[in-house]
Design a protein around this motif. Structure first.
Motif, mmCIF file in Angstrom:
data_model
loop_
_atom_site.group_PDB
_atom_site.id
_atom_site.type_symbol
_atom_site.label_atom_id
_atom_site.label_comp_id
_atom_site.label_asym_id
_atom_site.label_seq_id
_atom_site.Cartn_x
_atom_site.Cartn_y
_atom_site.Cartn_z
ATOM 1 N N LYS A 24 41.981 35.366 38.636
ATOM 2 C CA LYS A 24 41.893 34.027 38.055
ATOM 3 C C LYS A 24 41.837 32.956 39.149
ATOM 4 O O LYS A 24 42.524 33.058 40.162
ATOM 5 C CB LYS A 24 43.108 33.749 37.157
ATOM 6 C CG LYS A 24 43.045 34.380 35.788
ATOM 7 C CD LYS A 24 44.213 33.914 34.932
ATOM 8 C CE LYS A 24 44.172 34.522 33.542
ATOM 9 N NZ LYS A 24 45.287 34.038 32.702
ATOM 10 N N GLY A 25 41.052 31.914 38.886
ATOM 11 C CA GLY A 25 40.976 30.787 39.802
ATOM 12 C C GLY A 25 40.004 30.965 40.948
ATOM 13 O O GLY A 25 39.737 30.013 41.682
ATOM 14 N N SER A 26 39.450 32.175 41.102
ATOM 15 C CA SER A 26 38.503 32.414 42.187
ATOM 16 C C SER A 26 37.109 31.949 41.783
ATOM 17 O O SER A 26 36.833 31.664 40.614
ATOM 18 C CB SER A 26 38.463 33.904 42.535
ATOM 19 O OG SER A 26 37.956 34.649 41.421
ATOM 20 N N GLU A 27 36.201 31.907 42.767
ATOM 21 C CA GLU A 27 34.811 31.544 42.470
ATOM 22 C C GLU A 27 34.147 32.610 41.596
ATOM 23 O O GLU A 27 33.303 32.309 40.764
ATOM 24 C CB GLU A 27 34.025 31.361 43.779
ATOM 25 C CG GLU A 27 34.421 30.115 44.566
ATOM 26 C CD GLU A 27 34.223 28.840 43.759
ATOM 27 O OE1 GLU A 27 33.194 28.732 43.049
ATOM 28 O OE2 GLU A 27 35.102 27.963 43.812
ATOM 29 N N THR A 28 34.552 33.850 41.805
ATOM 30 C CA THR A 28 34.036 34.934 40.958
ATOM 31 C C THR A 28 34.435 34.709 39.502
ATOM 32 O O THR A 28 33.638 34.899 38.579
ATOM 33 C CB THR A 28 34.577 36.291 41.447
ATOM 34 O OG1 THR A 28 34.216 36.478 42.812
ATOM 35 C CG2 THR A 28 34.020 37.436 40.614
ATOM 36 N N HIS A 29 35.681 34.290 39.314
ATOM 37 C CA HIS A 29 36.170 34.011 37.961
ATOM 38 C C HIS A 29 35.405 32.847 37.333
ATOM 39 O O HIS A 29 35.048 32.879 36.146
ATOM 40 C CB HIS A 29 37.665 33.700 38.002
ATOM 41 C CG HIS A 29 38.262 33.457 36.642
ATOM 42 N ND1 HIS A 29 38.899 32.277 36.309
ATOM 43 C CD2 HIS A 29 38.302 34.225 35.526
ATOM 44 C CE1 HIS A 29 39.315 32.347 35.064
ATOM 45 N NE2 HIS A 29 38.959 33.517 34.562
ATOM 46 N N ALA A 30 35.117 31.815 38.128
ATOM 47 C CA ALA A 30 34.361 30.668 37.618
ATOM 48 C C ALA A 30 32.978 31.092 37.149
ATOM 49 O O ALA A 30 32.492 30.637 36.098
ATOM 50 C CB ALA A 30 34.251 29.591 38.694
ATOM 51 N N TYR A 89 38.106 41.364 32.795
ATOM 52 C CA TYR A 89 38.293 42.346 33.868
ATOM 53 C C TYR A 89 38.651 41.646 35.177
ATOM 54 O O TYR A 89 39.534 42.092 35.925
ATOM 55 C CB TYR A 89 37.004 43.162 34.026
ATOM 56 C CG TYR A 89 37.065 44.238 35.082
ATOM 57 C CD1 TYR A 89 37.785 45.409 34.869
ATOM 58 C CD2 TYR A 89 36.387 44.088 36.290
ATOM 59 C CE1 TYR A 89 37.828 46.407 35.839
ATOM 60 C CE2 TYR A 89 36.425 45.080 37.263
ATOM 61 C CZ TYR A 89 37.152 46.236 37.029
ATOM 62 O OH TYR A 89 37.198 47.222 37.992
ATOM 63 N N ILE A 90 37.989 40.539 35.455
ATOM 64 C CA ILE A 90 38.300 39.756 36.668
ATOM 65 C C ILE A 90 39.688 39.144 36.556
ATOM 66 O O ILE A 90 40.455 39.111 37.528
ATOM 67 C CB ILE A 90 37.222 38.673 36.881
ATOM 68 C CG1 ILE A 90 35.888 39.338 37.243
ATOM 69 C CG2 ILE A 90 37.641 37.692 37.973
ATOM 70 C CD1 ILE A 90 34.707 38.409 37.217
ATOM 71 N N GLU A 91 40.047 38.673 35.351
ATOM 72 C CA GLU A 91 41.366 38.067 35.152
ATOM 73 C C GLU A 91 42.502 39.067 35.320
ATOM 74 O O GLU A 91 43.653 38.675 35.533
ATOM 75 C CB GLU A 91 41.429 37.416 33.764
ATOM 76 C CG GLU A 91 40.581 36.151 33.656
ATOM 77 C CD GLU A 91 40.530 35.577 32.246
ATOM 78 O OE1 GLU A 91 40.095 34.426 32.082
ATOM 79 O OE2 GLU A 91 40.923 36.291 31.289
ATOM 80 N N GLU A 92 42.184 40.349 35.231
ATOM 81 C CA GLU A 92 43.202 41.375 35.464
ATOM 82 C C GLU A 92 43.549 41.517 36.950
ATOM 83 O O GLU A 92 44.474 42.249 37.300
ATOM 84 C CB GLU A 92 42.710 42.725 34.921
ATOM 85 C CG GLU A 92 42.651 42.795 33.399
ATOM 86 C CD GLU A 92 41.991 44.075 32.913
ATOM 87 O OE1 GLU A 92 41.615 44.913 33.767
ATOM 88 O OE2 GLU A 92 41.831 44.237 31.688
ATOM 89 N N GLY A 93 42.771 40.815 37.806
ATOM 90 C CA GLY A 93 43.064 40.851 39.244
ATOM 91 C C GLY A 93 41.956 41.401 40.106
ATOM 92 O O GLY A 93 42.098 41.475 41.332
ATOM 93 N N HIS A 94 40.836 41.781 39.494
ATOM 94 C CA HIS A 94 39.727 42.341 40.260
ATOM 95 C C HIS A 94 38.836 41.226 40.816
ATOM 96 O O HIS A 94 38.684 40.166 40.215
ATOM 97 C CB HIS A 94 38.890 43.266 39.380
ATOM 98 C CG HIS A 94 39.673 44.383 38.768
ATOM 99 N ND1 HIS A 94 40.250 44.307 37.519
ATOM 100 C CD2 HIS A 94 39.993 45.615 39.251
ATOM 101 C CE1 HIS A 94 40.879 45.438 37.239
ATOM 102 N NE2 HIS A 94 40.744 46.246 38.272
#
Length: 683
Positions: free
Chosen positions: A633-639, A624-629
């Motif tokens: 991708k690449g953000s601290e949230t994604h990590a 869901y985060i990788e979809e742009g929320h």
């Protein structure tokens, strides 16, 4: 009509089983005839196929030694018919998984190629590959039990035939534990190792060809999700069929209609699966909707066909039996909808984990753990309602029929499960072969649907396993009474005031936790070895991260293969150790063993549902985060989400699903040892 159905039930079930296998062969030929893409794509697919086949062959050789010992023990201490059933169940379970894996590997590269054309074509390619496994599992399961029952009953009495069927159930269950556990350790050790070094340390994309663990990760999808799940549901299908026959033989005095109804339900399973698969194959709807509607089509066809069958076989109590059958179908719908809600990207639970990832890794983990615990509530409530309703309608046989009819959806459900790893592999092949970015976007969309479908099918398998285990416990009690004298039988009561029952509950409740702990530790140990190998290759191979040098993929494949085979042995043998230990230790015996069965069922159900739902939600929160929320991708949230997904991997694909067959191994083995230890227990 009634007598005709009873007389020809076995012949019909065997014929329909062969029809299912034939349909699987036709679909496999269609899959093989699809475009397999360019040379680079075929090369990658070939490497995945070789790795998966090598692992399963080595797994078979490892398990064969254990199976040979058990075959001899069952033959000498029980009967050679039971020993023969054990070999048949084990062999068909392994065959279903192996062929399913083989076709999935053929389908993955063809799905990747189809994704270059469009979403619908890719979905149909992946589903056809999964449908081969679905039809093969239900066809082989029905064929093996029907044929063995026919042969065994031709040479011996009902009591001996039923006893031999328990051997067949044990063979299917034992292989399922090894397949689920070994495949789960393999796939998640490779996946976790690839994520830790690739995504977190080097910030590489999923399935980046520069990651030395990439091929091992893709191999794992096939040996864990395809072969493992196929063996799992094969075993659940076999146990549900044999459990219903056991109850009819023991509790209903071998009533012919009650004995044959579970086999005739198998015929409806094949027809329902063909209808559901046919619907999805020609559907133009979005992938998620098309797959769920395929399950609905199967359920509608099955529910409609149960009615005339019950009217013919049970003229005086058709309403009770039909109601139990429909409750089984409704239980499937309930498990599908509940698990779908807790694991799909468009629902609040997954989005809540994604939102929690904004504040760090720890809050992601806390949210995922909480969701997994919460996700146990509704499935357990529905299981409790189903048990009460079906027992009220027709006592233990009613529960057995509900489980049997719940498995009438197995063909389509397994097709959905195999859809997931096929689309996951297709995405990997798309990245490694350098296909356009939009191709990966299509495979990612299908993979997100596949993740939800995998979680749904695991929830379905665990729910049906819990009900099947309750039926087996009832059969255990009835079997004890059969071997006991009248005075002893009156004393075999499972009262909570009895300290032996409490001790048994504690011992049985401990088993799923110990089993899950060893399974999780096995993934951690194997993943650590993969991480070290990947780091070593990055340090020692010049130009690897720049893409000018090729990683040594085979080293990671070999490391994970050896680790999975080594680590799976002790956890897989734990249920056997528990049952035999309780049986032989003075002062324990049948009452403690009965308590242990209930303890294993209760805690196993909660642990398995919690792990599979929580792990699936963690995975889809990352997507869901990788979809742009929340930064993408690449953000601290994604990590933080990647960390949660990494923790959830062994939850949802190793420990959680493997608890399902482990529960039934304990129950089936307990029934089997009664005849062996009856004199020792002084029954």
């Amino acid at each position: 009509m009634r007598q005709c159905l009873i007389d020809h039930a076995l012949g019909l079930s065997i014929s329909f089983a062969l029809l299912g296998v034939a349909a699987a062969v036709v679909l496999a030929i269609q899959v093989r005839g699809m475009d397999a893409g360019n040379e680079r794509m075929r090369e990658i697919a070939s490497a995945i196929q070789e790795g998966a086949a090598a692992y399963l062959n080595r797994q078979m050789r490892t398990v064969a030694g254990i199976a040979a010992v058990l075959f001899l023990l069952i033959g000498f201490f029980k009967s050679w018919w039971a020993a023969g059933g054990f070999l048949l169940g084990a062999g068909c379970s392994f065959l279903a998984g192996f062929i399913g894996m083989r076709v999935a590997v053929l389908a993955n590269v063809r799905t990747a190629q189809a994704a270059t054309v469009g979403l619908q074509r890719a979905m149909h390619a992946a589903f056809r590959g999964g449908a081969v496994t679905g039809l093969l599992v239900v066809g082989l399961a029905l064929f093996s039990v029907g044929t063995f029952y026919f042969l065994s009953s031709s040479y011996q009495g009902l009591r001996e035939t039923v006893s031999a069927l328990v051997g067949l159930a044990l063979g299917a269950s034992l292989i399922s534990v090894f397949a689920r556990l070994g495949g789960g350790i393999y796939t998640k050790a490779a996946d976790v190792g690839a994520d830790l070094t690739g995504k977190i340390e080097q910030r590489l994309e999923e399935d980046d060809p520069r990651n030395p663990a990439t091929i091992a990760d893709n191999v794992g999808d096939n040996v864990g999700d395809c072969a493992g799940m196929a063996a799992d549901v094969f075993e659940t299908y076999v146990v549900s069929l044999i459990g219903a026959v056991l109850v009819a033989a023991i509790s209903l005095g071998g009533d012919p209609a009650a004995m044959m109804y579970p086999f005739l339900v198998g015929c409806i399973t094949i027809l329902g699966a063909l209808c559901g698969i046919g619907y999805v194959t020609f559907s133009k709807a979005a992938p998620g909707k098309a797959l769920v509607r395929g399950v609905i089509a199967n359920g509608v066809v099955a529910s409609a066909l149960f009615l005339p069958l019950c009217l013919w076989l049970f003229p005086n109590r058709w309403a009770q039996e039909y109601s139990c059958s429909v409750i089984g179908v409704l239980m499937t719908a309930a498990m599908v909808m509940i698990t779908d809600y807790y694991t799909k990207t468009t629902a609040k639970p997954v989005q809540g984990i994604a939102r929690a990832s904004q504040t760090g890794h720890a809050t992601n983990i806390i949210a995922g753990l909480a969701l997994g615990m919460e996700a146990t509530a509704l499935p357990v409530l529905f299981i409790a309602i189903a048990v009460l309703a079906t027992y009220w309608l027709d006592q233990l046989y009613g529960v057995a029929i509900a489980v049997r009819c719940m498995l009438s959806m197995a063909g389509v459900v397994i097709s959905l499960d195999s859809f997931g790893p096929i689309t996951d592999n297709a995405g990997g092949i798309a990245v490694m072969s350098g296909l356009p970015k939009q191709t990966r976007q299509i495979t990612d969309e299908l993979d997100a649907v596949g993740n939800t479908m995998k979680a749904v099918t695991k929830g379905y398998a665990i729910g049906s396993a819990g009900l099947a285990a309750l039926v087996l416990f009832g059969s255990y009690v009835e079997e004890l009474r059969h071997y006991s004298s009248q005075a002893t039988a009156e004393g075999l009561q499972f009262r909570l005031q009895d300290p032996k029952v409490i001790v048994g509950l504690f011992l049985g409740a401990l088993l799923p936790y110990l089993f899950a702990a060893r399974s999780m530790a096995a993934v951690g140990n194997a993943a650590g070895a993969v991480v070290q190998e990947v780091r070593k290759q990055i340090a020692e191979i010049p130009g690897l991260l720049q893409g000018t040098a090729r990683p040594l993929y085979g080293r990671c494949v070999d490391i994970v293969t050896k680790a999975a085979l080594h680590e799976m042995i002790f956890p897989a043998l734990l249920p056997l150790i528990l049952v035999v230990a309780i049986a032989v230790i003075p002062g324990l015996g049948p009452v403690v063993l009965g308590g242990a069965l209930i303890g294993t069922i209760v805690t196993g159900l909660f642990v398995a549902i919690s792990m599979t739902s929580g792990g699936g939600a963690w995975d889809n929160a990352k997507k869901y985060i990788e979809e742009g929320h929340y930064g993408g991708k690449g953000s601290e949230t994604h990590a933080a989400a990647v960390t949660g997904d990494t923790v959830g991997d062994p939850y949802k694909d190793t420990a959680g699903p493997a608890i399902n067959p482990m529960i039934k191994v304990v129950n089936v083995l307990a029934i089997l040892v009664i005849g062996i230890f009856a004199r020792y227990w002084k029954l």
